[in-house]
Design a protein around this motif. Structure first.
Motif, PDB file in Angstrom:
ATOM      1  N   TYR A   1       0.814  -1.210   0.000  1.00 24.03           N
ATOM      2  CA  TYR A   1       0.000   0.000   0.000  1.00 24.03           C
ATOM      3  C   TYR A   1       0.856   1.272   0.000  1.00 24.03           C
ATOM      4  O   TYR A   1       2.064   1.237   0.261  1.00 24.03           O
ATOM      5  CB  TYR A   1      -0.898   0.035   1.239  1.00 24.03           C
ATOM      6  CG  TYR A   1      -1.901  -1.082   1.343  1.00 24.03           C
ATOM      7  CD1 TYR A   1      -2.365  -1.772   0.223  1.00 24.03           C
ATOM      8  CD2 TYR A   1      -2.403  -1.471   2.595  1.00 24.03           C
ATOM      9  CE1 TYR A   1      -3.305  -2.791   0.346  1.00 24.03           C
ATOM     10  CE2 TYR A   1      -3.337  -2.488   2.719  1.00 24.03           C
ATOM     11  CZ  TYR A   1      -3.784  -3.153   1.594  1.00 24.03           C
ATOM     12  OH  TYR A   1      -4.705  -4.156   1.716  1.00 24.03           O
TER      13      TYR A   1
ATOM     14  N   TYR B   1       0.825   4.860   2.153  1.00 28.85           N
ATOM     15  CA  TYR B   1       0.303   5.280   3.448  1.00 28.85           C
ATOM     16  C   TYR B   1       0.498   6.774   3.689  1.00 28.85           C
ATOM     17  O   TYR B   1       1.417   7.401   3.151  1.00 28.85           O
ATOM     18  CB  TYR B   1       1.007   4.527   4.573  1.00 28.85           C
ATOM     19  CG  TYR B   1       0.757   3.045   4.595  1.00 28.85           C
ATOM     20  CD1 TYR B   1      -0.384   2.518   5.202  1.00 28.85           C
ATOM     21  CD2 TYR B   1       1.662   2.165   4.015  1.00 28.85           C
ATOM     22  CE1 TYR B   1      -0.607   1.149   5.240  1.00 28.85           C
ATOM     23  CE2 TYR B   1       1.442   0.790   4.049  1.00 28.85           C
ATOM     24  CZ  TYR B   1       0.303   0.288   4.654  1.00 28.85           C
ATOM     25  OH  TYR B   1       0.081  -1.067   4.687  1.00 28.85           O
TER      26      TYR B   1
ATOM     27  N   ALA C   1      -3.956   3.844   5.087  1.00 32.54           N
ATOM     28  CA  ALA C   1      -3.696   3.420   3.715  1.00 32.54           C
ATOM     29  C   ALA C   1      -4.490   4.318   2.775  1.00 32.54           C
ATOM     30  O   ALA C   1      -5.716   4.391   2.867  1.00 32.54           O
ATOM     31  CB  ALA C   1      -4.087   1.969   3.518  1.00 32.54           C
TER      32      ALA C   1
ATOM     33  N   THR D   1      -4.466   1.397  -2.348  1.00 28.35           N
ATOM     34  CA  THR D   1      -4.342  -0.038  -2.057  1.00 28.35           C
ATOM     35  C   THR D   1      -4.336  -0.916  -3.301  1.00 28.35           C
ATOM     36  O   THR D   1      -4.408  -2.139  -3.184  1.00 28.35           O
ATOM     37  CB  THR D   1      -5.498  -0.484  -1.139  1.00 28.35           C
ATOM     38  OG1 THR D   1      -6.749  -0.218  -1.792  1.00 28.35           O
ATOM     39  CG2 THR D   1      -5.448   0.256   0.198  1.00 28.35           C
TER      40      THR D   1
END
Length: 308
Positions: free
Chosen positions: A162, A164, A175, A178
């Motif tokens: 992911y 972040y 997140a 994704t």
């Protein structure tokens, strides 16, 4: 071959406007060599020095502009990868070995910014940028836990890769993207309306992505939308990159540095005789592009500046 030009280096205009970004007599300089895999250069203007990572050698190096010397900045470095500075001049680093993002305080102590998401250990944070509101954004592919070379072999606890955001007030790790295979380099546009993120999934999947995507930031600057592909790499992978003050992207590639105009069109290249991993702007006027090649640190003065 021009006098003073390192073999294998050259400026390659592909569109006329690239010539306006060059200084006629400037050449690519090799500042140092001796690394195994150079990554994550970041500039410290107050000290007139650059810090970068030599990941497999588990160290960070420091190049001093005042005398050209190179010394070890940190050893061991927890297999640090991407680095940046925050708006207080502190070093922010991605550590493959400790699977975390850290900040080095002015007194040299280490503060952990993020090491878990929803109670699970991160994979191996790769690259990091700091937004003007103090939030820290980073990518988390699995490169550092795949083999015992740039970290330590381990299973992914999260099971995915992911992008972040770490909130500057609450320290919450959220997140924000994704749908990546291997999120890698990232950078904001100068006005922070967009976040660009590279996906290097083709490194381990011949059908995987090798491109840069562009996301729009929400009004509060906390979430992303869009994510369209801005540009596909024509030479290997786009790894790390930075933008100049006019929004052009200067990105690493297999044959050197590619310059993309804000719409994604490739307008020119800086040829480097080895694989490039990352770049950053530095120098007193931020008109010097530092280039982390595989074994070496290079630089080139340009007729354009990095963002203030």
């Amino acid at each position: 071959m021009f006098y003073g030009q390192i073999e294998g280096t050259r400026f390659e205009p592909l569109e006329p406007e690239f010539n306006n970004l060059l200084i006629g007599h400037a050449r690519v300089e090799r500042l140092w060599t001796g690394a195994r895999w150079s990554e994550g250069p970041t500039w410290f203007p107050a000290g007139r020095y650059l810090v970068w990572s030599d990941i497999p050698n588990n160290r960070m190096l420091r190049w001093d502009e005042t005398d050209g010397s190179v010394s070890v900045f940190r050893n061991p470095s927890n297999y640090s990868n991407g680095n940046t500075t925050d708006h207080h001049g502190r070093l922010v680093s991605c550590e493959h070995g400790a699977r975390r993002v850290t900040r080095t305080e002015h007194d040299g102590s280490i503060t952990v910014i993020a090491d878990r998401y929803q109670g699970k250990r991160l994979n191996s944070p790769n690259d990091v940028v700091v937004k003007s509101d103090g939030s820290i954004w980073f990518t988390d592919p699995t490169y550092g836990i795949m083999i015992d070379y740039e970290g330590g072999r381990a299973e992914s606890e999260i099971g995915a890769c992911y992008v972040y955001r770490v909130d500057p007030d609450t320290a919450e790790v959220m997140a924000v993207a994704t749908d990546f295979m291997k999120p890698n380099g990232l950078a904001f546009s100068p006005d922070e309306k967009y976040l660009y993120v590279a996906d290097t999934g083709r490194s381990h999947d011949p059908d995987g992505p090798a491109h840069i995507r562009r996301f729009s930031l929400s009004g509060d600057g906390k979430t992303l939308s869009g994510g369209e592909v801005l540009a596909d790499s024509t030479a290997g992978l786009f790894d790390g990159f930075r933008l100049d003050e006019d929004g052009r992207i200067w990105t690493s590639a297999a044959d050197g540095v590619h310059c993309l105009e804000p719409g994604g069109n490739l307008i020119g290249k800086i040829a480097i005789p080895e694989l490039v991993a990352n770049v950053c702007f530095g120098g007193a006027r931020k008109n010097r592009l530092f280039i982390a090649g595989t074994t070496s640190l290079y630089s080139a003065y340009l007729a354009v500046n990095g963002p203030v």
